[in-house]
Design a protein around this motif. Structure first.
Motif, PDB file in Angstrom:
ATOM      1  N   VAL A 114       0.793  -1.244  -0.189  1.00  0.00           N
ATOM      2  CA  VAL A 114      -0.135   0.023  -0.057  1.00  0.00           C
ATOM      3  C   VAL A 114       1.027   1.400  -0.098  1.00  0.00           C
ATOM      4  O   VAL A 114       0.723   2.251  -0.751  1.00  0.00           O
ATOM      5  N   ALA A 115       1.901   1.349   0.734  1.00  0.00           N
ATOM      6  CA  ALA A 115       2.853   2.418   0.840  1.00  0.00           C
ATOM      7  C   ALA A 115       3.366   2.692  -0.455  1.00  0.00           C
ATOM      8  O   ALA A 115       3.682   4.093  -0.926  1.00  0.00           O
ATOM      9  N   THR A 116       3.716   1.697  -1.090  1.00  0.00           N
ATOM     10  CA  THR A 116       4.335   1.913  -2.548  1.00  0.00           C
ATOM     11  C   THR A 116       3.381   2.140  -3.572  1.00  0.00           C
ATOM     12  O   THR A 116       3.597   2.926  -4.549  1.00  0.00           O
ATOM     13  N   LEU A 117       2.427   1.453  -3.535  1.00  0.00           N
ATOM     14  CA  LEU A 117       1.382   1.560  -4.802  1.00  0.00           C
ATOM     15  C   LEU A 117       0.240   2.454  -4.612  1.00  0.00           C
ATOM     16  O   LEU A 117      -0.333   3.070  -5.627  1.00  0.00           O
ATOM     17  N   VAL A 124      -2.621   1.963   9.419  1.00  0.00           N
ATOM     18  CA  VAL A 124      -2.686   1.500  10.652  1.00  0.00           C
ATOM     19  C   VAL A 124      -2.508   0.189  10.325  1.00  0.00           C
ATOM     20  O   VAL A 124      -3.180  -0.806   9.991  1.00  0.00           O
ATOM     21  N   VAL A 125      -1.342  -0.342  11.127  1.00  0.00           N
ATOM     22  CA  VAL A 125      -1.236  -1.780  11.518  1.00  0.00           C
ATOM     23  C   VAL A 125      -1.269  -2.038  13.064  1.00  0.00           C
ATOM     24  O   VAL A 125      -0.869  -1.194  13.926  1.00  0.00           O
ATOM     25  N   ASP A 139       7.509   3.612   7.380  1.00  0.00           N
ATOM     26  CA  ASP A 139       7.565   4.560   8.349  1.00  0.00           C
ATOM     27  C   ASP A 139       6.479   5.569   8.544  1.00  0.00           C
ATOM     28  O   ASP A 139       6.176   5.875   9.585  1.00  0.00           O
ATOM     29  N   ARG A 140       5.563   5.694   7.455  1.00  0.00           N
ATOM     30  CA  ARG A 140       4.602   6.409   7.890  1.00  0.00           C
ATOM     31  C   ARG A 140       3.437   5.732   8.284  1.00  0.00           C
ATOM     32  O   ARG A 140       2.246   6.166   8.723  1.00  0.00           O
ATOM     33  N   PRO A 166      -0.569  12.437   2.427  1.00  0.00           N
ATOM     34  CA  PRO A 166       0.861  12.537   2.475  1.00  0.00           C
ATOM     35  C   PRO A 166       1.108  12.944   1.236  1.00  0.00           C
ATOM     36  O   PRO A 166       0.659  12.569   0.119  1.00  0.00           O
ATOM     37  N   ALA A 167       2.087  13.849   0.958  1.00  0.00           N
ATOM     38  CA  ALA A 167       2.832  14.266  -0.255  1.00  0.00           C
ATOM     39  C   ALA A 167       3.598  12.968  -0.987  1.00  0.00           C
ATOM     40  O   ALA A 167       4.221  12.141  -0.541  1.00  0.00           O
ATOM     41  N   VAL A 168       3.296  12.659  -2.218  1.00  0.00           N
ATOM     42  CA  VAL A 168       3.836  11.621  -2.967  1.00  0.00           C
ATOM     43  C   VAL A 168       5.109  12.116  -3.585  1.00  0.00           C
ATOM     44  O   VAL A 168       5.412  13.115  -4.311  1.00  0.00           O
TER      45      VAL A 168
END
Length: 169
Positions: A114-117, A124-125, A139-140, A166-168
């Motif tokens: 998800v963080a990548t794509l 939230v984990v 990190d986020r 968040p900014a990409v």
């Protein structure tokens, strides 16, 4: 006219119709509009994705998140969540995922995908045990230990619904 005013007007109209003794089939139709269509229309069009293989815990998280501005989709595996993300990824504001999941992928792998794509989705984990691979969580991402407090989940959902993504890079 704002949607909440439309909902209030329909509720008042329904109450007036019932007081006047309107036919039950018409009253039933108004009740359906009042309780289903307006609830989904009032959501902001953004999704919260709950990824949890325990149906009771998933149901609790879904019920909690349904009280927010987000529409809620529940999945029991990362693979199912990825399928939803492939179809509606741009609408997903929050991914709330357990680390231990049914299927081939775990929640950490899902969070990294998800963080990548889909970098605009809030992550939230959660887990009932301390993650052994903390350094692999993006990190986020926010980690909330189980048993999580409903307020912690609602705060993250509120941030996902209201804050700018968040900014990409």
């Amino acid at each position: 006219m704002p949607l909440d005013q439309i909902g209030q007007a329909l509720a008042s109209a329904y109450d007036a119709l019932v007081a006047e003794g309107v036919p039950e089939h018409l009253a039933a139709l108004v009740r359906q509009v009042k309780h289903s269509d307006l609830d989904s229309v009032s959501k902001c069009g953004r999704l919260a994705l709950v990824v949890e293989d325990d149906p009771d815990v998933r149901g609790l998280a879904e019920t909690l998140l349904e009280e927010t501005e987000l529409s809620v989709v529940g999945c029991d595996s990362a693979e199912e969540a990825l399928s939803v993300l492939r179809e509606s990824g741009g609408d997903v504001a929050l991914v709330f995922a357990d680390i231990r999941l049914a299927g081939q992928m775990d929640g950490i792998q899902l969070a990294n995908a998800v963080a990548t794509l889909w970098p605009k989705a809030r992550l939230v984990v959660t887990s009932g045990v301390a993650p052994e691979r903390c350094d692999e969580i993006p990190d986020r991402a926010v980690f909330i230990p189980k048993p999580w407090r409903p307020i912690d989940v609602l705060v993250e959902a509120g941030r996902a619904a209201s804050e700018a993504p968040p900014a990409v890079a």
